[in-house]
Write an enzyme that holds these catalytic residues in place. Sequence first.
Site, PDB file in Angstrom:
ATOM      1  N   LYS B  76       0.747  -1.054   0.059  1.00  0.00           N
ATOM      2  CA  LYS B  76      -0.030   0.113   0.006  1.00  0.00           C
ATOM      3  C   LYS B  76       0.959   1.228   0.230  1.00  0.00           C
ATOM      4  O   LYS B  76       1.941   1.269   0.697  1.00  0.00           O
ATOM      5  CB  LYS B  76      -0.797   0.027   1.419  1.00  0.00           C
ATOM      6  CG  LYS B  76      -1.801   1.181   1.407  1.00  0.00           C
ATOM      7  CD  LYS B  76      -2.933   0.797   2.512  1.00  0.00           C
ATOM      8  CE  LYS B  76      -3.855   1.924   2.759  1.00  0.00           C
ATOM      9  NZ  LYS B  76      -4.700   1.831   3.720  1.00  0.00           N
ATOM     10  N   SER B 151      -9.793   1.985   2.910  1.00  0.00           N
ATOM     11  CA  SER B 151      -8.918   2.670   1.997  1.00  0.00           C
ATOM     12  C   SER B 151      -7.728   1.801   1.549  1.00  0.00           C
ATOM     13  O   SER B 151      -7.100   2.342   0.311  1.00  0.00           O
ATOM     14  CB  SER B 151      -7.919   3.667   2.972  1.00  0.00           C
ATOM     15  OG  SER B 151      -7.191   3.158   3.842  1.00  0.00           O
ATOM     16  N   SER B 175     -10.233  -0.361   7.131  1.00  0.00           N
ATOM     17  CA  SER B 175      -9.315  -0.402   5.684  1.00  0.00           C
ATOM     18  C   SER B 175      -8.846  -1.384   5.193  1.00  0.00           C
ATOM     19  O   SER B 175      -8.393  -1.559   4.083  1.00  0.00           O
ATOM     20  CB  SER B 175      -8.359   1.043   5.860  1.00  0.00           C
ATOM     21  OG  SER B 175      -8.951   2.063   5.775  1.00  0.00           O
TER      22      SER B 175
END
Lengths: 481, 484
Positions: B76, B151, B175
Amino acid sequence: MQWETVIGLEIHTQLATRSKIFSGSSTAFGAEPNTQASLIDLGMPGVLPVLNKEAVRMAVRFGKAIGAQVAERSVFARKNYFYPDLPKGYQISQYELPVVGSGVVEIVLEDGSTRPVGVTRAHLEEDAGKSLHEDFHGMTGIDLNRAGTPLLEIVSEPDMRSAKEAVAYAKKIHQIVTYIGICDGNMQEGSFRMDANVSIRPKGQAEFGTRAELKNINSFRFLEKAINFEVARQIEVIEDGGKVVQETRLYDANKDETRSMRSKEEANDYRYFPDPDLLPLEIDAAFIAEVVEGMPELPDARRERFESEYGLSAYDADVLTGSRIQADYFEAAARTGGDAKLTANWVMGDLAAALNKEGVDIADCPVAAADLGLLVARIRDNTISGKIAKDVFAAMWAGEGSADQVIEAKGLKQITDTGAIEALVDEVLAANSAQVENYRSADPDKQPKMLGFFVGQIMKRSQGKANPQQVNELLRRKLGG
Amino acid sequence: MHNKTIAELSIALRDGQVSSTELTTQMLQRVKTHDATLNSFVTVTEDLALAQARAADERIAAGAAGPLTGIPIAHKDIFCTLDVRTSCGSRMLEGFVSPYDATVVANLQRAGAVMLGKTNMDEFAMGSSNETSYYGPVRNPWDTETVPGGSSGGSAAAVAARLCAAATGTDTGGSIRQPAALTGITGLKPTYGRCSRWGMIAFASSLDQAGPMTRSAEDAALMLAAMAGFDERDSTSAQRPVDDYVGALGSPIKGVRIGIVKEFMGEGLDAGVGASVSAALDELTRLGAELVEVSLPNAGLSVPAYYVVAPAECSSNLARFDGVRYGHRCTDPKDLEDLYKRSRSEGFGAEVKRRIMIGTYALSAGYYDAYYLKAQKVRQLIADDFRRAFAACDVIVGPTAPGTAFRLGEKADDPVSMYLQDIYTIAVNLAGLPGMSIPAPASDGMPVGLQLIGNYFDEARLLNVAHQLQLATDWHRQAPADFV
């Protein structure tokens, strides 16, 4: 109207740790800009603070030195505001739960009386960097070497009633933090910075007046001047029918005045909250015991010991313990000197004068304490007179060697041989028969003064080396006879 | 080869069926082919990946390989990666190249994993649909008109579409778990403090936690084993040994007490998702688990409490993005104030600004007690609820998200409805517990997430329960048709 001044001080002492409070960067002063700023100090994305245990140790040492409560649990909080030299946009400080709670210090006033001043709290925090406004052609340079340097902010109660008391308190704190070795006390380099909260009120009134905060004062002299200016200003404002407004003011040493920096309305809302990157600081009894164990002797205790152990006067003991380094110097010199009182006279007299004249700190004194002690020993054992010692000291100061080396090289060894001195006395009396007649016919109470002439002549002939006591004795005997 | 799990690939690599270089090349090719549609990567580090793959091949040849050696993964873009762009989904960090590696990144690299690149995400991890990214929305491989969740939407989409074997994610309020649910993969948010936060760009420091996103519980165990551990650079990381997650995968779940949270199974839950969760619970019962009802009476307060605590911390954490030292700076600032205002106005997107405003308000003088302090008290109440619940059960099971993937733009203008995506996940972050999402049977052809919540540092048990369910079912083996 009679006015009473009320003063409280916030003192930022830079802790003498080798590395910063939340990173491993060096705290040394004066390096090239930004060479002592790590990822953490630069506030890079994703970095985290890790508390320096040494800073905690120093805070605890201060707490114990002033008899304050050391909190078992204290909390680091973020103080949020934007400024270019504040890399994270917040300063890590302590807010609701500081590491050191309330304590008391005794200050000594000019008349010798003492008075307690309360310390409200002391908390750990990180320093900001520096903004450099010169050399950047309308831009500002940022140096983050200082960012993250550990500070202990010591907050007093509003217990002081004059600028002089404020100075006495600030000096006392300075003495304590340097004594216990948590701060180098260097005011030029900003290791000891003071903010003064100043207000006035009609004498006898219980409530406080509105205060102004005088920021960032870095000398005791400026502290006194800034407060005195501010008090006069506030009295004038009120007596002219105005009101003192709560604000932050800056002292301008060049103009000897304070001027407004920002008002209460312009003040930041710091939005303090506990820093989620740091766990609450927990200090157990064992840690405190370890700190107390390593605690150096405090100034008040040392002063009392100087009086009892060395038989010094209260005044001498007070002067000599004024700073730890001076007290250490004295003790080291007295050890080799063997005469504490004489050593004290030398440290406070010729040595202090020379340091003062040359503008040298005792830490950088060219004459080592043991060497001064040796000089004292040579006076004691009659190798040299006190007068010759002054010349020897000057030579030592100039780097010409130890007392013994100077005495040897310059042939300053005192003449104590009675025969040699007697010969000198005889020579002088023979060469000054008229003065001898005058002396003998003079009023007895005028004679001691007249004796000085002969002593002077003899000392001159001996190049100052004749033992003055012996000279006096022989002279009196021969002139009387 | 790309359909294989880490556990399967590891064997293939060791047995010489494929080299890491071949595997990595193949995955990079898949990224090129498919990511124009998905937009799951913001940076592809092809040269670095191939170099790491070659090094992995040498290690495998030398017989020194671990289970992750040579496995292509993605990070990420919230994790700092040395000499590689790290944008956090924001214009603020466009072109920012990190001078260091996050601990999680370094740990996985040491374990031999190959980094293919950095995945897209909601800006500064603030969002539940991956639509707040400055680099454009990510599309869900199951239906590219829908969102992958957020997210960690880029990581979820990339793992679901078989563009990488696994990816890292972070979870502040859901997330990892919510995008895992919406894309049909396995995602684990460990106990707060289990993985180091060093180098993970902070959103809400007291809630943020890194975790793996994989296609099986076994893979999650392999990834977490490498990611987790105490880190002296993170004062909040846990000083306790890492359990043997892989070793714990073999236990039958007969007698394991499964807690069903009554507050999670009622109003607000999509009927299809509810049916799917029930089917999963039936399967757990068939495997010998016992179902018990538990209650989290304060769970309803978790979303409001979260939307005070998280914005408050973010308002402070994001203050460092000021245009002074790195990141976006406006052109020709008039003065300091102008520099701050324009750099931050231009650099941050609408959702980030909204949360900075909320957080600044919640912390301001006169409001602190009513908001921040109260929210912290709610947090304690929620943690107490869980403590009581775990006295009666071993693992809590329920839905991860209230529905399946929604359409792009559907909730973009309705922040509250978006915030409710995390209604079942947020309490876990507030309490600091480990939580996991694994696939349940699909609903109308779209993935459904089953959430498993464990007690503190009970990841091994969570992973085992998930693994036992996955051994008995093929829900986690379903793949989006266009990406197999």
